[in-house]
Design an enzyme around this catalytic site. Structure first.
Site: not given
Ligand code: UDX
Ligand code: UDX
Length: 460
Positions: A33, A88, A157, A220, A223, A272, A275, A334
């Site tokens: 990273d 992204t 994922e 997504n 859902l 997710c 977005k 969240f």
């Molecule tokens: C995010 C989104 O949630 C997901 O939907 C998408 O598919 C991928 O990006 P997440 O792992 O949750 O996934 O993101 P984040 O926690 O922001 O991690 C991304 C990492 O990439 C950060 O640690 C950032 O420092 C790193 N990064 C970013 C690099 O190493 N190089 C870069 O050029 C940009």
């Molecule tokens: C989601 C998808 O479930 C996962 O498959 C994908 O890879 C990433 O996005 P995540 O965002 O981690 O995962 O959480 P999720 O459990 O889906 O919940 C999303 C939001 O919906 C949360 O704020 C949760 O509290 C809310 N939620 C979920 C409701 O309000 N009602 C429900 O019945 C279920």
């Protein structure tokens, strides 16, 4: 020994790669990273993300076949398979601002892979990306004069935060998209081999690249659509004395509909859903399908309405003003079991109440640090308090905004005694025992159910 590299040590890379390492001892897995602080945290006892069960897996594999590093270039050179899970985010400028995905990190990473490669590689898209991104990636990667060949795969994922380890250990499906060429098929097989170490083969789906990319966005969107659908009905329930939990249970018993993701709430959050739907909307517009775009856009609009409705309902129930009133927000994450506050409805409710000049105190078992960063523009107007009893003291109202199970076990009699009367609870997750709270003395306002209140209703 084969070398796997993951670029991006965020929620996605950081929770999937240790599990791959634990099931594939014959692979060496390195996560890199650009963020040095993050990498240092992954190397320490205090991991940068809270995810149940992850600590143990990291402890078992780190230093054996799992490594964290900031030396991106060196590890690119050594890797056979590179997963890319950089962020992204929604693009906030130029064409597609507010909807399209910002691919600058992805493209920069692709160029960095190219510059540092001395052998052919498989590059796996782990980040959620617009359909046909792989094509652009292939062009960039294969436009090299070095005689190297890159196979680009899509392997989205599906894990959910808070249950990431469980989801990854026992996934409903693993999806791998690739080119239907000989080299594409071989690349797919290399990735199938990795997952097949612990996932039954029939759960590993292989498709063409575009189906794989699109399936992630669609999963997504579906859902989130269920949550917006039940939340839309929750508004109707509040007008008709129907009870949203009873309606959801009755509707969900139809096996064709199913019972999951029908919990009415203050709104969905997370990095997710919003977005990815906006991304889908942008794609539909791009391909000349405005009706399809409007259809999906409504899922996000309904979510914004639900958050705004929750705050407006509070104001009207509390005699049309919350100005100067202390309001305790229970929950910043969240959802429960994560410290992630991205797009959290708790933050939206907080912002709406600050507009109304309320005094906000926020409590959460794990997410206060992130909430504080997200709300930094209004840092002086929010108090962060880890102890929910202290947060509720002298408050006019409590909002339940994250469904942390620990909130069901608090001593609400004690809390009631410490609050200003009349005391209100707005349960944005329908988490608590409302009848019991009412008997203690609270005026209780659930989602999609008649309020249990001794006060005359004031219509807004
Ligand atoms: C995010 C989104 O949630 C997901 O939907 C998408 O598919 C991928 O990006 P997440 O792992 O949750 O996934 O993101 P984040 O926690 O922001 O991690 C991304 C990492 O990439 C950060 O640690 C950032 O420092 C790193 N990064 C970013 C690099 O190493 N190089 C870069 O050029 C940009
Ligand atoms: C989601 C998808 O479930 C996962 O498959 C994908 O890879 C990433 O996005 P995540 O965002 O981690 O995962 O959480 P999720 O459990 O889906 O919940 C999303 C939001 O919906 C949360 O704020 C949760 O509290 C809310 N939620 C979920 C409701 O309000 N009602 C429900 O019945 C279920």
């Amino acid at each position: 020994m084969k070398n796997i590299l993951c670029i991006g040590a965020g929620y996605v890379g950081g929770s999937t790669m240790p599990i791959i390492a634990s099931h594939c001892p014959e692979y060496r897995v390195v996560i890199v990273d650009i963020n040095e602080v993050r990498i240092a945290a992954w190397q320490s006892d205090q991991l940068p993300i809270y995810e149940p069960g992850l600590d143990e897996i990291v402890r078992q594999t780190r230093g054996k076949n799992l490594f964290f590093s900031t030396e991106i270039n060196r590890h690119i050179a050594e890797a056979d398979i590179i997963f890319v899970s950089v962020n992204t985010p929604t693009k906030m400028f130029g064409q597609g601002a507010g909807r399209a995905a910002d691919l600058q990190y992805w493209e920069k990473t692709a160029r960095q892979i190219l510059e540092n490669s001395t052998s052919s590689k498989i590059v796996v898209e782990k980040s959620t990306l617009p359909v046909r991104t792989a094509e652009a990636m292939e062009r960039i990667l294969n436009s090299n004069g070095k005689g190297l060949h890159f196979d680009v795969l899509s392997n989205p994922e599906f894990l959910a935060e808070g249950t990431a380890v469980r989801d990854m250990q026992n996934p409903d499906r693993v999806l791998i998209g690739g080119r239907e060429t000989e080299s594409g098929r071989k690349a797919i097989e290399s990735l199938v081999e990795i997952y097949a170490q612990w996932v039954p083969r029939e759960r590993i789906l292989t498709t063409n690249l575009w189906s794989s990319e699109l399936s992630k966005l669609v999963a997504n969107a579906f859902l989130a659509q269920r949550i917006s659908s039940i939340n839309a009905i929750s508004a109707l329930c509040e007008k008709t004395e129907a009870d949203i939990s009873e309606v959801a249970a009755a509707v969900g018993r139809d096996e064709r509909i199913g019972r999951y993701f029908l919990r009415a709430s203050v709104g969905f959050g997370g990095s997710c859903f919003k977005k990815d739907i906006l991304n889908l909307v942008y794609l539909c517009e791009h391909y000349g399908l405005p009706e399809v775009a409007r259809y999906w856009e409504q899922v996000v609009k309904m979510n914004e309405y639900q958050e705004a409705r929750f705050a407006a309902n509070m104001v009207s129930s509390m005699f049309n003003t919350v100005a100067g009133k202390r309001i305790a927000l229970f929950g910043a994450a969240f959802k429960a079991h994560t410290n992630d506050t991205r797009e959290s409805p708790a933050l939206e409710v907080c912002r709406a109440l600050l507009e109304e000049q309320a005094d906000i105190v926020m409590t959460d078992p794990y997410a206060l640090e992130n909430a504080c960063l997200d709300l930094k523009e209004m840092a002086t107007r929010v108090t962060y308090e880890p102890d929910p009893y202290v947060a509720a003291k002298d408050a006019h109202a409590i909002d339940i905004l994250t469904e942390w199970p620990q909130y069901t076990e608090l001593d609400y009699e004690k809390i009631y005694r410490s609050m200003v009367k009349p005391a209100f609870i707005f349960d944005g997750r329908n988490l608590l025992d409302h009848k019991r709270l009412y008997d203690i003395g609270f005026n209780v306002y659930p989602i999609g159910k008649p309020p249990l209140s001794r006060l005359v209703q004031h219509d807004s």
